[in-house]
Scaffold this active site. Structure first.
Site, PDB file in Angstrom:
ATOM      1  N   THR A  70       0.247 -11.163 -41.081  1.00  0.00           N
ATOM      2  CA  THR A  70      -0.366 -12.155 -41.972  1.00  0.00           C
ATOM      3  C   THR A  70      -0.065 -11.907 -43.443  1.00  0.00           C
ATOM      4  OG1 THR A  70      -2.384 -10.839 -42.042  1.00  0.00           O
ATOM      5  CG2 THR A  70      -2.247 -12.550 -40.353  1.00  0.00           C
ATOM      6  N   ILE A 129      -4.433  -3.139 -41.622  1.00  0.00           N
ATOM      7  CA  ILE A 129      -3.949  -3.489 -42.965  1.00  0.00           C
ATOM      8  C   ILE A 129      -4.143  -4.978 -43.233  1.00  0.00           C
ATOM      9  CG2 ILE A 129      -1.982  -3.495 -44.536  1.00  0.00           C
ATOM     10  CD1 ILE A 129      -3.035  -0.693 -43.769  1.00  0.00           C
ATOM     11  N   LYS A 140     -13.599 -12.596 -51.505  1.00  0.00           N
ATOM     12  CA  LYS A 140     -13.448 -12.802 -52.946  1.00  0.00           C
ATOM     13  C   LYS A 140     -13.528 -14.282 -53.282  1.00  0.00           C
ATOM     14  CE  LYS A 140     -10.184 -12.314 -56.794  1.00  0.00           C
ATOM     15  NZ  LYS A 140      -8.962 -11.665 -57.308  1.00  0.00           N
ATOM     16  N   ARG A 221     -43.604  -0.858 -45.672  1.00  0.00           N
ATOM     17  CA  ARG A 221     -44.788  -1.134 -46.500  1.00  0.00           C
ATOM     18  C   ARG A 221     -44.795  -0.250 -47.735  1.00  0.00           C
ATOM     19  NH1 ARG A 221     -49.596  -0.043 -42.731  1.00  0.00           N
ATOM     20  NH2 ARG A 221     -50.805  -0.604 -44.583  1.00  0.00           N
ATOM     21  N   HIS A 279     -47.234  15.316 -39.059  1.00  0.00           N
ATOM     22  CA  HIS A 279     -46.631  15.766 -40.313  1.00  0.00           C
ATOM     23  C   HIS A 279     -45.369  16.596 -40.056  1.00  0.00           C
ATOM     24  CE1 HIS A 279     -50.073  14.102 -42.270  1.00  0.00           C
ATOM     25  NE2 HIS A 279     -50.913  14.948 -41.695  1.00  0.00           N
ATOM     26  N   GLU A 331     -50.614   7.333 -33.092  1.00  0.00           N
ATOM     27  CA  GLU A 331     -49.906   6.443 -34.016  1.00  0.00           C
ATOM     28  C   GLU A 331     -48.684   5.791 -33.356  1.00  0.00           C
ATOM     29  OE1 GLU A 331     -50.346   5.432 -37.080  1.00  0.00           O
ATOM     30  OE2 GLU A 331     -51.825   6.763 -37.983  1.00  0.00           O
ATOM     31  N   ARG A 442     -44.550  35.540 -42.456  1.00  0.00           N
ATOM     32  CA  ARG A 442     -44.578  35.485 -40.997  1.00  0.00           C
ATOM     33  C   ARG A 442     -45.884  36.025 -40.428  1.00  0.00           C
ATOM     34  NH1 ARG A 442     -40.628  33.593 -38.099  1.00  0.00           N
ATOM     35  NH2 ARG A 442     -39.456  33.388 -40.035  1.00  0.00           N
TER      36      ARG A 442
END
Length: 518
Positions: A70, A129, A140, A221, A279, A331, A442
């Site tokens: 092309t 390519i 564009k 949120r 957590h 949750e 520790r």
């Protein structure tokens, strides 16, 4: 006055031909002239539809094994002419070039070729390519041309044809998607070139250049706190970012962080496993003959902390497990699937977020962490280091563990990898019974694990994600009745730790591998 541009002439050049038949049938029925390349043209011809081959349009054959198709003014002038400018329209007439109203193109499967293990030469041949050139040219020139890069948009194309063309706003959106498409493609090629074809003489295995692109999936949120805006972006199809939500409130930033940690913990195990996270730290991790038993054992580790936690399962959730989960405020629950009736039971809890997320067949080999002015990259800490195989462990002191005790040590060693450092995990019968995490020394982690285990510490085994710098940590475990300990070893004072265990008749193994999780 409308800003739509009627679609009368389309250039079609796609590698991925899914959905192509329906698209070109619809375009042809609407009277759209089709121009196409190589395999796409052959596919259109096979459907009995009229099509002009690019080589007939340009008067120049495809050559170099299809590398040049092309790249010709009769193609690119037809794409790039800004028809708002009289001078451009006049030049097209002078040159005998007809403009395109629509370009449909997607690119060679470069990433799929690389991941298939193909040779460098084979991968290079899949660096497109002509495709990116057409896509970028049409993007564009979006004031005059619509560019479509995804089969998912083909229905939109046919709707636009019927409506008299895409609006300018629609063309802008398509152009933005097209530039993101080529940007991602170029980053993938550049990263591969940097890691495979570039000579990394330092031998680190890390390329001089790396990059990635992310697509926004959702605006959340808020972030960790209500005053922090946040959004979710996806890097690839699959993983938690691509999970399907079946029920509950929208996922929050912290939900995603905890759910990701939970999946990492549960998916480390081959046996049915459940991880409960709060957590980003485990409240409990357990394996069992089935997920209901694994959940009971994981929840029993720290039922107080498990309230409002996130649950991950590496097997389909059974009705029995769903009934147990429904008794406790949760949750999020995430699993690869749900048995019949399980979702309905969980939906009895209004706000629980129910996610379906397949196990990661090809998890990312590296992970990224942003810092001010840059990013850190490291290999993901999967449970596959040499020291993770118990056959490689060194018996530092005490009698060799029985099969049952060794199985618990292996479980504890795998599970403590998911605990934030400094990490101590006590285990019994394939389940955590006490976890100490995130402490700056520790000894405190040992004390926290023992405190949470209570009476269950006696007769349990312990894993430490890193070596003990002194014997005081192991002494806390010994005094609580821990019968065996596994740890990396490697401290200058290992001898003191070994002597403490030897004096108490406690078995200790060294793995030679550390599993810090910062």
């Amino acid at each position: 006055m409308t800003d739509r541009i009627a679609i009368r002439r389309a250039l079609v050049s796609v590698y991925d031909k899914s959905g192509l038949d329906g698209l070109v049938h619809g375009l042809a029925e609407a009277g759209v002239e089709l121009v196409s390349t190589g395999g796409s043209a052959a596919r259109i011809e096979s459907l009995g539809l009229p099509v002009t081959k690019v080589e007939d349009l340009t008067g120049f054959p495809e050559c170099l094994d299809g590398r040049v198709k092309t790249l010709h003014p009769k193609v690119h002038a037809g794409i790039l002419a800004d028809r708002r400018l009289d001078s451009h329209v006049a030049q097209l007439a002078e040159l005998g070039v007809e403009p395109f109203d629509l370009v449909v193109s997607n690119l060679y499967p470069f990433v799929q070729t690389v991941t298939s293990g193909a040779s460098p030469d084979e991968c290079v041949e899949q660096i497109d390519i002509g495709g990116p050139s057409m896509v970028r040219a049409a993007a564009k020139n979006h004031p005059s041309v619509a560019i479509v890069t995804s089969p998912a948009a083909y229905d939109d194309v046919l709707e636009a044809v019927a409506a008299g063309g895409f609006t300018l706003e629609q063309r802008r959106r398509l152009a933005a998607e097209a530039f993101a498409h080529t940007a991602a493609y170029d980053v993938q090629v550049a990263s591969w070139m940097g890691s495979v074809l570039t000579d990394t003489s330092d031998g680190t295995g890390f390329p001089a250049f790396t990059g990635a692109t992310w697509q926004r999936k959702a605006v959340l949120r808020y972030g960790e706190n209500p005053h922090q805006p946040a959004a979710l972006y996806a890097h690839w199809r699959g993983g938690l970012a691509d999970a399907e939500q079946l029920h509950g409130k929208e996922m929050s930033y912290n939900n995603y962080v905890d759910t990701d940690a939970a999946r990492r913990a549960a998916n480390d195990f081959d046996a049915p496993a459940v991880a409960i996270i709060k957590h980003a730290n485990p409240c409990g991790i357990a394996t069992g003959p089935d997920v209901a038993e694994a959940h009971r054992k994981a929840h029993a580790c720290d039922p107080v902390s498990a309230f409002g936690g996130v649950i991950a399962v590496n097997r389909p959730v059974s009705k029995e497990m769903a009934e147990q989960v429904a008794e406790v405020f949760t949750e999020v629950i995430v699993a690869p699937a749900y048995d019949d009736g399980a979702v309905e039971i969980l939906q009895g809890k209004k706000n629980i977020r129910i996610l379906v997320c397949a196990l990661d067949e090809h998890p990312d080999p590296v992970e990224f962490r942003g810092i001010s002015g840059g990013v850190l990259i490291q290999r993901v800490d999967h449970v596959d280091a040499p020291g993770d195989d118990p056959s490689t462990w060194t018996l530092a002191t005490g009698d060799a563990a029985s099969d049952a005790v060794l199985a618990d040590l292996v479980f504890a060693w795998q599970a403590c990898r998911s605990v934030k450092s400094n990490a101590i995990l006590l285990a019994h019968d394939g389940a955590s019974v006490g976890i100490g995490m995130g402490q700056v020394n520790r000894v405190d982690s040992c004390g926290l694990a023992v405190s949470r285990a209570g009476e269950r510490a006696a007769g349990s085994v312990a894993a430490s994600d890193a070596f003990f710098p002194f014997e005081d940590g192991p002494q806390v475990l010994i005094d609580a009745g821990v019968r065996a300990i596994v740890q990396p070893g490697g401290s200058m004072r290992d001898e003191l730790t070994v002597k403490a265990c030897e004096a108490a008749g406690v078995t200790m193994y060294f793995t030679g591998t550390r599993h810090f999780a910062h």
